[in-house]
Design a protein around this motif. Structure first.
Motif, PDB file in Angstrom:
ATOM      1  N   THR A   1     -56.832 -71.252 -78.941  1.00  0.00           N
ATOM      2  CA  THR A   1     -57.135 -71.915 -80.213  1.00  0.00           C
ATOM      3  C   THR A   1     -56.885 -70.920 -81.335  1.00  0.00           C
ATOM      4  O   THR A   1     -57.403 -69.794 -81.297  1.00  0.00           O
ATOM      5  N   TYR A   2     -56.104 -71.321 -82.348  1.00  0.00           N
ATOM      6  CA  TYR A   2     -55.792 -70.414 -83.456  1.00  0.00           C
ATOM      7  C   TYR A   2     -55.900 -71.160 -84.788  1.00  0.00           C
ATOM      8  O   TYR A   2     -55.815 -72.390 -84.855  1.00  0.00           O
ATOM      9  N   GLU A   3     -56.084 -70.387 -85.857  1.00  0.00           N
ATOM     10  CA  GLU A   3     -56.247 -70.959 -87.194  1.00  0.00           C
ATOM     11  C   GLU A   3     -54.896 -71.065 -87.893  1.00  0.00           C
ATOM     12  O   GLU A   3     -54.070 -70.156 -87.813  1.00  0.00           O
ATOM     13  N   THR A   4     -54.690 -72.179 -88.593  1.00  0.00           N
ATOM     14  CA  THR A   4     -53.452 -72.387 -89.339  1.00  0.00           C
ATOM     15  C   THR A   4     -53.650 -72.021 -90.808  1.00  0.00           C
ATOM     16  O   THR A   4     -54.765 -71.745 -91.264  1.00  0.00           O
ATOM     17  N   ASN A   5     -52.559 -72.058 -91.562  1.00  0.00           N
ATOM     18  CA  ASN A   5     -52.631 -71.730 -92.989  1.00  0.00           C
ATOM     19  C   ASN A   5     -53.441 -72.740 -93.780  1.00  0.00           C
ATOM     20  O   ASN A   5     -53.915 -72.442 -94.879  1.00  0.00           O
ATOM     21  N   SER A   6     -53.613 -73.936 -93.256  1.00  0.00           N
ATOM     22  CA  SER A   6     -54.420 -74.952 -93.939  1.00  0.00           C
ATOM     23  C   SER A   6     -55.879 -74.893 -93.506  1.00  0.00           C
ATOM     24  O   SER A   6     -56.655 -75.810 -93.793  1.00  0.00           O
ATOM     25  N   SER A   7     -56.253 -73.804 -92.791  1.00  0.00           N
ATOM     26  CA  SER A   7     -57.617 -73.576 -92.313  1.00  0.00           C
ATOM     27  C   SER A   7     -58.044 -74.548 -91.228  1.00  0.00           C
ATOM     28  O   SER A   7     -59.227 -74.653 -90.905  1.00  0.00           O
ATOM     29  N   ASP A   8     -57.096 -75.287 -90.653  1.00  0.00           N
ATOM     30  CA  ASP A   8     -57.376 -76.077 -89.467  1.00  0.00           C
ATOM     31  C   ASP A   8     -57.235 -75.188 -88.237  1.00  0.00           C
ATOM     32  O   ASP A   8     -56.673 -74.096 -88.297  1.00  0.00           O
ATOM     33  N   TYR A   9     -57.753 -75.674 -87.112  1.00  0.00           N
ATOM     34  CA  TYR A   9     -57.588 -74.961 -85.848  1.00  0.00           C
ATOM     35  C   TYR A   9     -56.736 -75.812 -84.913  1.00  0.00           C
ATOM     36  O   TYR A   9     -56.953 -77.016 -84.782  1.00  0.00           O
ATOM     37  N   LYS A  10     -55.762 -75.178 -84.297  1.00  0.00           N
ATOM     38  CA  LYS A  10     -54.885 -75.870 -83.365  1.00  0.00           C
ATOM     39  C   LYS A  10     -55.007 -75.245 -81.981  1.00  0.00           C
ATOM     40  O   LYS A  10     -55.346 -74.068 -81.844  1.00  0.00           O
ATOM     41  N   ASN A  11     -54.703 -76.049 -80.971  1.00  0.00           N
ATOM     42  CA  ASN A  11     -54.718 -75.576 -79.592  1.00  0.00           C
ATOM     43  C   ASN A  11     -53.292 -75.495 -79.078  1.00  0.00           C
ATOM     44  O   ASN A  11     -52.482 -76.394 -79.319  1.00  0.00           O
ATOM     45  N   THR A  12     -52.992 -74.418 -78.387  1.00  0.00           N
ATOM     46  CA  THR A  12     -51.638 -74.229 -77.882  1.00  0.00           C
ATOM     47  C   THR A  12     -51.702 -73.669 -76.455  1.00  0.00           C
ATOM     48  O   THR A  12     -52.731 -73.133 -76.033  1.00  0.00           O
ATOM     49  N   THR A  13     -50.601 -73.818 -75.735  1.00  0.00           N
ATOM     50  CA  THR A  13     -50.494 -73.309 -74.368  1.00  0.00           C
ATOM     51  C   THR A  13     -49.404 -72.246 -74.316  1.00  0.00           C
ATOM     52  O   THR A  13     -48.283 -72.474 -74.757  1.00  0.00           O
ATOM     53  N   LEU A  14     -49.763 -71.080 -73.777  1.00  0.00           N
ATOM     54  CA  LEU A  14     -48.812 -69.986 -73.612  1.00  0.00           C
ATOM     55  C   LEU A  14     -48.558 -69.797 -72.121  1.00  0.00           C
ATOM     56  O   LEU A  14     -49.489 -69.536 -71.347  1.00  0.00           O
ATOM     57  N   ASN A  15     -47.301 -69.954 -71.707  1.00  0.00           N
ATOM     58  CA  ASN A  15     -46.913 -69.812 -70.307  1.00  0.00           C
ATOM     59  C   ASN A  15     -46.061 -68.570 -70.117  1.00  0.00           C
ATOM     60  O   ASN A  15     -45.439 -68.065 -71.055  1.00  0.00           O
ATOM     61  N   LEU A  16     -46.033 -68.096 -68.893  1.00  0.00           N
ATOM     62  CA  LEU A  16     -45.146 -66.988 -68.570  1.00  0.00           C
ATOM     63  C   LEU A  16     -43.701 -67.463 -68.593  1.00  0.00           C
ATOM     64  O   LEU A  16     -43.395 -68.563 -68.135  1.00  0.00           O
ATOM     65  N   SER A  17     -42.829 -66.638 -69.101  1.00  0.00           N
ATOM     66  CA  SER A  17     -41.407 -66.951 -69.120  1.00  0.00           C
ATOM     67  C   SER A  17     -40.771 -66.468 -67.813  1.00  0.00           C
ATOM     68  O   SER A  17     -41.417 -65.853 -66.968  1.00  0.00           O
ATOM     69  N   SER A  18     -39.496 -66.752 -67.671  1.00  0.00           N
ATOM     70  CA  SER A  18     -38.794 -66.329 -66.445  1.00  0.00           C
ATOM     71  C   SER A  18     -38.505 -64.836 -66.440  1.00  0.00           C
ATOM     72  O   SER A  18     -38.284 -64.239 -65.382  1.00  0.00           O
TER      73      SER A  18
END
Length: 404
Positions: A32-49
């Motif tokens: 979960t990270y904060e955006t420039n509009s002060s909202d919070y977004k959820n994202t998924t980080l996966n391992l690359s090849s």
């Protein structure tokens, strides 16, 4: 949506080119990270090849072993191992994600690398044994959920030879088998009768969970709610979220708050609340976004993932709470719904660890409105019965007088 994550294999060699540290595993990160509009977004980080393991260290009796990998646009993960005379175990896990990776963190307010360090929960393993855990394991800290599965690792490998004996994690421990010698009856195909068909047992309403978040030593979010998932894939499936196995994490802010629930049954649910101006002097909060991730406990793969950021539900004036005892349904996607029961939520301005005055949902208000009406109608009906009984009684009395 299914998110691709690659397996990682690291074989660290010593000066004699013999294996001293070996690992093969899969992992992904929910952030979960904060955006420039002060909202919070959820994202998924996966391992690359393409994964490197620069900085990995064999370790010895006085120095910890280090397993370190780097991947993607400036992301890295590492775990160090310590040993005693008889065992080794993971010590600390360090994870760094880089919000300059705009593919994963679009519109991130904070730029650059962010590092978190958490205590590893790996159990002690006998030297010369390989630690194996096929089931999914989670670590949560500072708005990051680390997910691991299909883990095979051995630190402080002796004589360059991977051990033959495995030490399994608790989640992989098989259930007890039927007692030896138990009677087993097999019906003959010619005499077997079809099994009777029975209607599926209805799923009961979920148990209400009590969740909270803290900012420092102060409670900043309170939530009481029973949650039930309705997943429609090959066949409809109702899943009750068990509060006894569910942990709460998240972020509190002045205008945005996120509550993340992690059920031990590999169900992750995130609720994001924001504040809006309704006049020059008044503000309201409301539910803006909900995301759901269902993971396969055996291999960590994403069974289903859904996100809806277009809600405007559960709104109440800032400084109050929102309550709805009746069942409500949130449409997350075509395949996933969330049913809520006995909801009471306050994501902002919590005082003294208590809910403020509640604004009730329309369904509860209608019920409260109907109760006095029903009581009034019952009283009115009772009055009419008394009046009719009185009239009948008087007529009988008059008839008696006339007879005399």
């Amino acid at each position: 949506g299914f998110f691709q994550s690659y397996a990682v294999e690291v074989d660290v060699k010593d000066g004699a080119n013999a294996t001293c540290l070996y690992a093969n595993w899969m992992m992904r990160f929910l952030i979960t990270y904060e955006t420039n509009s002060s909202d919070y977004k959820n994202t998924t980080l996966n391992l690359s090849s393409n994964v490197t393991h620069d900085g990995s260290v064999c370790g010895n009796d006085t120095q910890a072993a280090l397993l370190a990998v780097q991947f993607g646009e400036g992301h890295s993960w590492s775990v160090n191992f310590t040993k005693t005379n008889e065992t080794y175990q993971g010590d600390f896990i360090t994870f760094t994600y880089n919000t300059n990776d705009t593919t994963v963190f679009p519109d991130a307010k904070r730029k650059g690398p962010v590092t978190i360090v958490v205590k590893d929960t790996m159990q002690p393993v006998q030297l010369n044994n390989v630690f194996v855990c096929h089931n999914t394991d989670f670590l949560e800290a500072e708005s990051v959920t680390q997910i691991f599965w299909n883990v095979t690792v051995q630190a402080f490998v002796q004589n360059g030879t991977i051990g033959k004996k495995e030490s399994r994690c608790r989640a992989d421990t098989p259930t007890s088998a039927p007692p030896t010698g138990a009677n087993v009856t097999t019906a003959s195909p010619t005499t077997a009768s079809p099994a009777p068909t029975t209607a599926p047992k209805p799923v009961e309403n979920p148990e209400t969970g009590n969740y909270s978040l803290k900012s420092g030593n102060k409670t900043c979010l309170l939530a009481n709610v029973g949650l039930q998932l309705n997943v429609s894939q090959d066949k409809p499936l109702l899943i009750n979220i068990n509060p006894k196995t569910t942990s709460a994490d998240g972020v509190c802010g002045n205008t945005t708050a996120t509550l993340k629930l992690n059920d031990g049954n590999s169900t992750l649910i995130g609720f994001t609340f924001v504040v809006k101006n309704v006049s020059t002097t008044a503000q309201k909060f409301y539910l803006k976004e909900v995301n759901v991730t269902l993971l396969n406990r055996l291999n960590g793969s994403v069974i289903s993932n859904a996100d809806n950021s277009n809600f405007s539900n559960w709104d109440a004036f800032l400084g109050t709470s929102y309550m709805c005892q009746k069942e409500q349904t949130l449409e997350i996607s075509d395949n996933i719904q969330i049913h809520t029961f006995n909801l009471w939520i306050q994501p902002f301005l919590v005082e003294e660890n208590k809910f403020s005055t509640a604004e009730e949902c329309l369904a509860d208000s209608d019920l409260n409105f109907l109760i006095p009406i029903a009581v009034g109608m019952a009283l009115g009906f009772l009055i009419i019965l008394v009046f009719i009984s009185y009239i009948i009684g008087r007529r009988k009395s008059r008839t008696g007088y006339q007879s005399v």
